[in-house]
Structure formats: C-alpha cells, structure tokens
Design a protein around this motif. Structure first.
Motif, PDB file in Angstrom:
ATOM      1  N   LEU A   8       3.420  -2.613  -1.203  1.00 13.67           N
ATOM      2  CA  LEU A   8       4.823  -2.601  -1.619  1.00 13.67           C
ATOM      3  C   LEU A   8       5.139  -1.384  -2.483  1.00 13.67           C
ATOM      4  N   GLY A   9       4.243  -0.420  -2.511  1.00 14.49           N
ATOM      5  CA  GLY A   9       4.467   0.764  -3.339  1.00 14.49           C
ATOM      6  C   GLY A   9       4.268   2.059  -2.588  1.00 14.49           C
ATOM      7  N   GLN A  10       4.576   2.061  -1.303  1.00 17.93           N
ATOM      8  CA  GLN A  10       4.368   3.269  -0.508  1.00 17.93           C
ATOM      9  C   GLN A  10       5.273   4.413  -0.972  1.00 17.93           C
ATOM     10  N   GLY A  11       6.329   4.075  -1.696  1.00 14.43           N
ATOM     11  CA  GLY A  11       7.184   5.107  -2.259  1.00 14.43           C
ATOM     12  C   GLY A  11       6.451   6.015  -3.230  1.00 14.43           C
ATOM     13  N   VAL A  12       5.382   5.527  -3.840  1.00 14.43           N
ATOM     14  CA  VAL A  12       4.575   6.352  -4.753  1.00 14.43           C
ATOM     15  C   VAL A  12       4.030   7.566  -4.010  1.00 14.43           C
ATOM     16  N   PHE A  13       3.427   7.334  -2.865  1.00 11.01           N
ATOM     17  CA  PHE A  13       2.806   8.417  -2.110  1.00 11.01           C
ATOM     18  C   PHE A  13       3.868   9.302  -1.458  1.00 11.01           C
ATOM     19  N   PHE A  14       4.958   8.692  -1.031  1.00  8.59           N
ATOM     20  CA  PHE A  14       6.100   9.450  -0.523  1.00  8.59           C
ATOM     21  C   PHE A  14       6.611  10.406  -1.605  1.00  8.59           C
ATOM     22  N   GLY A  15       6.694   9.909  -2.828  1.00 11.91           N
ATOM     23  CA  GLY A  15       7.180  10.724  -3.935  1.00 11.91           C
ATOM     24  C   GLY A  15       6.219  11.829  -4.311  1.00 11.91           C
ATOM     25  N   LEU A  16       4.917  11.553  -4.297  1.00 10.46           N
ATOM     26  CA  LEU A  16       3.936  12.581  -4.643  1.00 10.46           C
ATOM     27  C   LEU A  16       4.005  13.754  -3.661  1.00 10.46           C
ATOM     28  N   GLY A  17       4.113  13.450  -2.378  1.00 13.64           N
ATOM     29  CA  GLY A  17       4.251  14.510  -1.390  1.00 13.64           C
ATOM     30  C   GLY A  17       5.572  15.244  -1.529  1.00 13.64           C
ATOM     31  N   GLY A  18       6.644  14.488  -1.797  1.00 14.92           N
ATOM     32  CA  GLY A  18       7.955  15.090  -1.952  1.00 14.92           C
ATOM     33  C   GLY A  18       8.043  15.993  -3.164  1.00 14.92           C
ATOM     34  N   TYR A  19       7.493  15.550  -4.284  1.00 12.42           N
ATOM     35  CA  TYR A  19       7.529  16.369  -5.493  1.00 12.42           C
ATOM     36  C   TYR A  19       6.637  17.603  -5.349  1.00 12.42           C
ATOM     37  N   ALA A  20       5.529  17.492  -4.632  1.00 13.09           N
ATOM     38  CA  ALA A  20       4.680  18.668  -4.404  1.00 13.09           C
ATOM     39  C   ALA A  20       5.447  19.740  -3.637  1.00 13.09           C
ATOM     40  N   VAL A  23      -9.866  -1.319  -6.606  1.00 12.31           N
ATOM     41  CA  VAL A  23      -9.278  -2.630  -6.295  1.00 12.31           C
ATOM     42  C   VAL A  23     -10.063  -3.385  -5.237  1.00 12.31           C
ATOM     43  N   PHE A  24     -10.362  -2.732  -4.131  1.00  9.85           N
ATOM     44  CA  PHE A  24     -10.974  -3.450  -3.010  1.00  9.85           C
ATOM     45  C   PHE A  24     -12.418  -3.846  -3.297  1.00  9.85           C
ATOM     46  N   ARG A  25     -13.102  -3.089  -4.158  1.00  4.68           N
ATOM     47  CA  ARG A  25     -14.462  -3.486  -4.522  1.00  4.68           C
ATOM     48  C   ARG A  25     -14.472  -4.768  -5.347  1.00  4.68           C
ATOM     49  N   GLN A  26     -13.354  -5.034  -6.010  1.00  2.45           N
ATOM     50  CA  GLN A  26     -13.223  -6.284  -6.766  1.00  2.45           C
ATOM     51  C   GLN A  26     -12.662  -7.412  -5.896  1.00  2.45           C
ATOM     52  N   ARG A  27     -12.509  -7.108  -4.602  1.00  4.40           N
ATOM     53  CA  ARG A  27     -12.018  -8.078  -3.608  1.00  4.40           C
ATOM     54  C   ARG A  27     -10.602  -8.559  -3.930  1.00  4.40           C
ATOM     55  N   VAL A  28      -9.800  -7.657  -4.458  1.00  2.84           N
ATOM     56  CA  VAL A  28      -8.381  -7.953  -4.687  1.00  2.84           C
ATOM     57  C   VAL A  28      -7.654  -7.773  -3.364  1.00  2.84           C
ATOM     58  N   ARG A  29      -6.907  -8.751  -2.941  1.00  2.48           N
ATOM     59  CA  ARG A  29      -6.209  -8.670  -1.659  1.00  2.48           C
ATOM     60  C   ARG A  29      -5.004  -9.591  -1.672  1.00  2.48           C
ATOM     61  N   GLY A  30      -4.290  -9.591  -0.553  1.00  2.00           N
ATOM     62  CA  GLY A  30      -3.132 -10.475  -0.418  1.00  2.00           C
ATOM     63  C   GLY A  30      -2.017 -10.131  -1.383  1.00  2.00           C
ATOM     64  N   ALA A  31      -1.438 -11.172  -1.965  1.00  2.00           N
ATOM     65  CA  ALA A  31      -0.297 -11.007  -2.859  1.00  2.00           C
ATOM     66  C   ALA A  31      -0.660 -10.211  -4.109  1.00  2.00           C
ATOM     67  N   TYR A  32      -1.902 -10.319  -4.560  1.00  3.25           N
ATOM     68  CA  TYR A  32      -2.312  -9.605  -5.764  1.00  3.25           C
ATOM     69  C   TYR A  32      -2.286  -8.092  -5.534  1.00  3.25           C
ATOM     70  N   PHE A  33      -2.764  -7.669  -4.370  1.00  2.00           N
ATOM     71  CA  PHE A  33      -2.730  -6.246  -4.042  1.00  2.00           C
ATOM     72  C   PHE A  33      -1.289  -5.772  -3.881  1.00  2.00           C
ATOM     73  N   ALA A  34      -0.448  -6.580  -3.254  1.00  2.00           N
ATOM     74  CA  ALA A  34       0.957  -6.211  -3.072  1.00  2.00           C
ATOM     75  C   ALA A  34       1.661  -6.031  -4.411  1.00  2.00           C
ATOM     76  N   ILE A  35       1.429  -6.946  -5.332  1.00  2.00           N
ATOM     77  CA  ILE A  35       2.058  -6.856  -6.656  1.00  2.00           C
ATOM     78  C   ILE A  35       1.554  -5.632  -7.410  1.00  2.00           C
TER      79      ILE A  35
END
Length: 350
Positions: free
Chosen positions: A65-77, A135-147
């Motif tokens: 739910l935060g793909q805008g972060v990466f969109f913004g990093l590329g855009g600002y670069a 995150v994934f090494r701690q097995r965080v997934r589903g709604a927790y990863f989305a939040i």
C-alpha cells in the motif's frame, strides 16, 4: 485440444500484444490531440506502477500500500536532475525563494545525468531490498506488511513537506523547461515522451511476463499459495519475496522518472497514502492475477477519473468506490478474470 487449436492459442497472446502495441505506438499519436496524448502518457506511467503491484501482489501475495514511495523516489531523482540542468550552475528557483545560499550536498551528484538515471532504479530497489530483508525474514506478511508499507508512504510525505529548502516542500519540484536538450513543453517533445513511456511499458511487461513464466516465477506463485510449504521444501521465501518486491519498486521508480517530464511536476501529494491506495484499487479492478489486467486497470481507472472529473467533478470519488465494489462483487478477479471466464465458457460450448 487439437494441434491446430493449440497453435492458435499459443499465438493469441503475441497477437493481442502486437495489436495493442500498434494502437499505442501508431494510432494514438495520430488520432489524439496533444492534450489527450499527454493524459494517455500519464495513464501509462501509472500502468507501469500497476504492473509492479501486479507482480508483487497478484503473483507474490504481497499487498503493498506504499508503492507511491518508490514512485516518488524515482520522480524526485529525475526532477532533481532537471532542476539542476535548468539552473545551469545556479541554485534551483525554489531554493532561492527558500533562502538557501549553497547547493545541498545531497543534490550535487544529481547534476550528472548518468548518476540521476541510475538512481531512478537503484534508489527505490535498494530501499525495497533493505525493507524486504528486515521484514520478510521476520515472516511479516498479510495485513501487517500492507500497514507497514502504508506507514512508510505517510512518513515520506511528512519528510518531504518538512524540507522546503531541500525538496520544495508541499509544492514539490516543478517548472521544468529542458529535457535532455529539448523543450519539455513542445508538442513534439511530449509526443516523443509518450512513445518512450509506451515502449518502456511494453518492455517491462514482456520482462515481467517472462519472469512469471520462469522457474523463479513458479516459485513465486508457490510462495504466494503456500509459503510454509515452500520453506519446508528447502527454499527461502524471504529471498524470493524480497527480490520480487525490489523489482516492483524499480518499476515504480522508472514510472516516477517518466512521469516528471510528462506531467511537469512531482510533489508529496502524488506519492502519499491516497495515490498508493488508488493504484491498488486500479490493479484490483483490472485483475491482480494477470499482469495485463493490472495494466488495463490503471488505464481504465485513469481515464474514468479524467472523464468523471470533467463531467461530474463532485461525484468522482463516489463513482470510484462504486466501481471498485461492483467489480469485486461481480468479478473478484477483475476485468481480466471476467474476460478469461468468458473465453473459457465459449471454448467449452464449442
């Protein structure tokens, strides 16, 4: 299924891709006026982000739910390079207005176009790799990863808004005049940018499609459908998910970089929580389990937003919500899933 039927089915995908490519690269520039062509280029930029979401969420089960972060990093670069190029050795205009007297050290490397273009992909991918490894090494997934990804988007917006002299604050970076030696506002330049966006989208789509069909892609699907089973078989799901998340982030960074000269601005309002959620909704409407569906959903939702904003500006958000609810109720797999079901029914009758 007979041999001729298998041959026809094998060539259906390439035939559809070729037809869409011809429409995008030949028909659209000839038929659309410059303003509408620019809007279509913007939709295709969003489609690149949606393609990455489709890869991460639809194929890998990672609801981001935060793909805008990466969109913004590329855009600002990209925006930082364009502002420095326009300034021609002086400070960018917004820094002068903000009282900055010396170019910040963070900005200096972005005066090099090679470095800036590299950062368009490397910076988002590196952030995604770091986040995924933690995150994934701690097995965080589903709604927790989305939040978590949603919180990252909100935090980035707060950071950008609070650094007026460094990032342009709420206004972001705008007023670009030159794009690698061409007037960014000229119709020819915008037509060339549209073709560039369309070609990049096509290339990324083919690359993502090949990735999904590869051994790695099959492993990614297995992780989505049964992560614990994959782990018991001796594979490391965290590595698979981290790499896929990084590829998705890189796609979003490329989209952001292309978006800047096409639209002429990159600001915190374009990469926060709401824009990220809208992209996820677009992927769901198009069909998250099909890469083509993710692309289609972004274009359809972009066009619908423009059309209804012009005709019914006060009702667009309600119509967007209604469209999402309607598609999820009648076609949980999106437009692409609905089309696939119709094709299978027709083949069964035949």
């Amino acid at each position: 299924m007979t041999a001729p039927e298998r041959s026809v089915r094998r060539w259906q995908g390439p035939a559809v891709f070729t037809a869409v490519a011809v429409l995008a690269l030949v028909a659209a520039p000839l038929l659309l006026e410059p303003f509408r062509l620019g809007l279509l280029a913007k939709y295709l930029c969003y489609a690149i982000v949606a393609l990455g979401i489709g890869l991460a969420w639809g194929q890998g089960g990672m609801l981001t739910l935060g793909q805008g972060v990466f969109f913004g990093l590329g855009g600002y670069a990209m925006g930082m390079y364009l502002k420095l190029n326009d300034a021609a050795g002086d400070l960018p205009d917004f820094m002068v207005w903000s009282g900055v007297e010396k170019l910040p050290a963070l900005w200096t490397p972005f005066g090099n176009p090679v470095f800036a273009l590299a950062m368009v992909v490397v910076l988002p991918a590196a952030v995604a790799l770091l986040l995924g490894a933690l995150v994934f090494r701690q097995r965080v997934r589903g709604a927790y990863f989305a939040i978590l990804t949603q919180a990252l988007a909100a935090a980035l917006v707060i950071l950008l808004v609070g650094q007026q002299g460094l990032t342009g604050g709420t206004n972001g970076l705008t007023n670009f005049f030159d794009f690698f030696g061409r007037d960014v506002a000229a119709d020819e330049t915008q037509r060339g940018l549209y073709l560039l966006v369309a070609v990049v989208l096509g290339a990324l789509y083919l690359g993502a499609r090949q990735l999904v069909r590869s051994r790695f892609g099959r492993l990614l699907l297995a992780v989505r459908d049964g992560e614990d089973r994959v782990r018991f078989l001796g594979y490391n799901p965290a590595t698979v998910k981290t790499l896929t998340f990084a590829v998705s982030a890189g796609m979003a960074g490329i989209a952001g970089a292309l978006f800047v000269p096409v639209v002429g601005i990159i600001s915190p309002a374009l990469l926060g929580v709401v824009p990220s959620l809208e992209l996820v909704v677009a992927v769901a409407v198009g069909g998250r389990f099909a890469l083509a569906g993710a692309v289609l959903g972004a274009v359809v939702m972009g066009y619908a937003r423009t059309y209804f904003s012009e005709e019914l500006p006060d009702a667009w958000l309600y119509l967007q919500g209604a469209l999402f609810v309607l598609v999820m109720a009648l076609a949980p797999k999106g437009i692409a899933g609905l089309a696939a079901n119709l094709v299978r029914r027709r083949e069964a009758r035949a």
